[in-house]
Design an enzyme around this catalytic site. Structure first.
Site, PDB file in Angstrom:
ATOM      1  N   LYS A   9       0.837  -1.205   0.000  1.00 34.08           N
ATOM      2  CA  LYS A   9       0.000   0.000   0.000  1.00 34.08           C
ATOM      3  C   LYS A   9       0.877   1.263   0.000  1.00 34.08           C
ATOM      4  CE  LYS A   9      -3.842  -2.393   2.381  1.00 34.08           C
ATOM      5  NZ  LYS A   9      -4.679  -2.418   3.613  1.00 34.08           N
ATOM      6  N   TYR A  49     -12.385  -2.923  -2.935  1.00 34.12           N
ATOM      7  CA  TYR A  49     -12.885  -2.956  -1.554  1.00 34.12           C
ATOM      8  C   TYR A  49     -14.410  -2.923  -1.478  1.00 34.12           C
ATOM      9  CZ  TYR A  49      -8.256  -2.564   0.645  1.00 34.12           C
ATOM     10  OH  TYR A  49      -6.975  -2.805   1.099  1.00 34.12           O
ATOM     11  N   ASN A 112      -1.829   0.017   7.109  1.00 30.26           N
ATOM     12  CA  ASN A 112      -1.240  -1.235   7.595  1.00 30.26           C
ATOM     13  C   ASN A 112      -0.420  -1.951   6.517  1.00 30.26           C
ATOM     14  OD1 ASN A 112      -3.306  -2.080   6.005  1.00 30.26           O
ATOM     15  ND2 ASN A 112      -4.399  -3.222   7.569  1.00 30.26           N
ATOM     16  N   HIS A 115      -1.961  -5.555   1.631  1.00 27.36           N
ATOM     17  CA  HIS A 115      -3.207  -6.284   1.407  1.00 27.36           C
ATOM     18  C   HIS A 115      -2.850  -7.698   0.980  1.00 27.36           C
ATOM     19  CE1 HIS A 115      -7.054  -7.551  -0.228  1.00 27.36           C
ATOM     20  NE2 HIS A 115      -6.388  -7.987  -1.288  1.00 27.36           N
ATOM     21  N   GLU A 126      -9.594 -10.686  -7.574  1.00 30.63           N
ATOM     22  CA  GLU A 126      -8.672  -9.548  -7.474  1.00 30.63           C
ATOM     23  C   GLU A 126      -7.594  -9.598  -8.569  1.00 30.63           C
ATOM     24  OE1 GLU A 126      -7.455  -9.772  -3.347  1.00 30.63           O
ATOM     25  OE2 GLU A 126      -9.448  -9.169  -2.657  1.00 30.63           O
TER      26      GLU A 126
HETATM   27  P1  IDP Z   1      -7.459  -7.133   5.758  1.00 34.52           P
HETATM   28  O1  IDP Z   1      -6.676  -6.118   4.958  1.00 34.52           O
HETATM   29  O2  IDP Z   1      -6.661  -7.663   6.903  1.00 34.52           O
HETATM   30  O3  IDP Z   1      -8.094  -8.206   4.923  1.00 34.52           O
HETATM   31  P2  IDP Z   1     -10.134  -5.946   5.990  1.00 34.52           P
HETATM   32  O4  IDP Z   1     -11.053  -6.185   7.129  1.00 34.52           O
HETATM   33  O5  IDP Z   1     -10.438  -6.590   4.671  1.00 34.52           O
HETATM   34  O6  IDP Z   1      -8.652  -6.327   6.482  1.00 34.52           O
HETATM   35  O7  IDP Z   1     -10.063  -4.372   5.792  1.00 34.52           O
HETATM   36  C1  IDP Z   1      -9.487  -3.812   4.633  1.00 34.52           C
HETATM   37  C2  IDP Z   1      -8.602  -2.655   5.021  1.00 34.52           C
HETATM   38  O8  IDP Z   1      -9.414  -1.612   5.594  1.00 34.52           O
HETATM   39  C3  IDP Z   1      -7.578  -2.967   6.113  1.00 34.52           C
HETATM   40  O9  IDP Z   1      -6.412  -3.584   5.624  1.00 34.52           O
HETATM   41  C4  IDP Z   1      -7.312  -1.592   6.684  1.00 34.52           C
HETATM   42  O10 IDP Z   1      -6.451  -0.840   5.803  1.00 34.52           O
HETATM   43  C5  IDP Z   1      -8.697  -0.966   6.638  1.00 34.52           C
HETATM   44  N1  IDP Z   1      -9.452  -1.180   7.887  1.00 34.52           N
HETATM   45  C6  IDP Z   1     -10.020  -2.332   8.308  1.00 34.52           C
HETATM   46  N2  IDP Z   1     -10.652  -2.189   9.495  1.00 34.52           N
HETATM   47  C7  IDP Z   1     -10.494  -0.894   9.820  1.00 34.52           C
HETATM   48  C8  IDP Z   1     -10.930  -0.107  10.946  1.00 34.52           C
HETATM   49  O11 IDP Z   1     -11.590  -0.588  11.879  1.00 34.52           O
HETATM   50  N3  IDP Z   1     -10.550   1.215  10.954  1.00 34.52           N
HETATM   51  C9  IDP Z   1      -9.826   1.774   9.938  1.00 34.52           C
HETATM   52  N4  IDP Z   1      -9.403   1.079   8.870  1.00 34.52           N
HETATM   53  C10 IDP Z   1      -9.722  -0.244   8.799  1.00 34.52           C
HETATM   54 MG    MG Z   2      -9.580  -8.026   3.471  1.00 35.98          MG
END
Ligand code: IDP
Ligand code: MG
Length: 134
Positions: A9, A49, A112, A115, A126
């Protein structure tokens, strides 16, 4: 052999962590099948997303993914989908364990670094979305 899709990212690219992150996957025996450094359009980010459309963090997530170039990568290897999720670490910053990419390097839940597809079906969807040429 299984394929999965990962994104380094914008924070990962900005912080100069492409090499360190790819090394984790390569050290585990996953092979890079395709990779491209690219700017992400709002349309692509929203399609990628789509499952989070109704979440409170959706707009922030789209802004973040579009905030600078990303490295989109297809990886291949035995159990690639599950292994990448383990290497990436938990989504929440406070749950990501040391030794994982997020646990060692990420400082927030939104930003974070990486992905990884959450299932073989997601990976197929994807890869088709990001690498229509494959
Ligand atoms: P993942 O990337 O671990 O699969 P997902 O639940 O699919 O997690 O969420 C997609 C992305 O959305 C996350 O990687 C993160 O960047 C963001 N995200 C997920 N949950 C939160 C939250 O509670 N607050 C802010 N950003 C979030
Ligand atoms: Mg995810």
């Amino acid at each position: 052999m299984e394929r999965t899709f990962i994104i380094i990212k914008p924070d990962g690219v900005r912080r100069g962590l492409i090499g360190a992150i790819l090394q984790k996957y390569e050290n585990k025996g996953l092979k890079i099948i395709a990779a491209k450094l690219m700017d992400v359009s709002k349309e692509l980010a929203q399609k990628h997303y789509y499952e989070h459309t109704s979440k409170p963090f959706f707009n922030e997530l789209i802004e973040y993914i579009c905030s600078g170039p990303v490295l989109a990568v297809v990886l291949e290897g035995n159990k690639a989908v599950t292994i990448v999720r383990l290497l990436n670490g938990a989504t929440k910053v406070e749950d990501a364990l040391p030794g994982t990419i997020r646990g060692d390097l990420a400082t927030s839940t939104t930003e974070n670094l990486v992905h990884g597809s959450d299932s073989v079906d997601s990976a197929k969807r994807e890869i088709a979305l990001w690498f229509p040429e494959l």
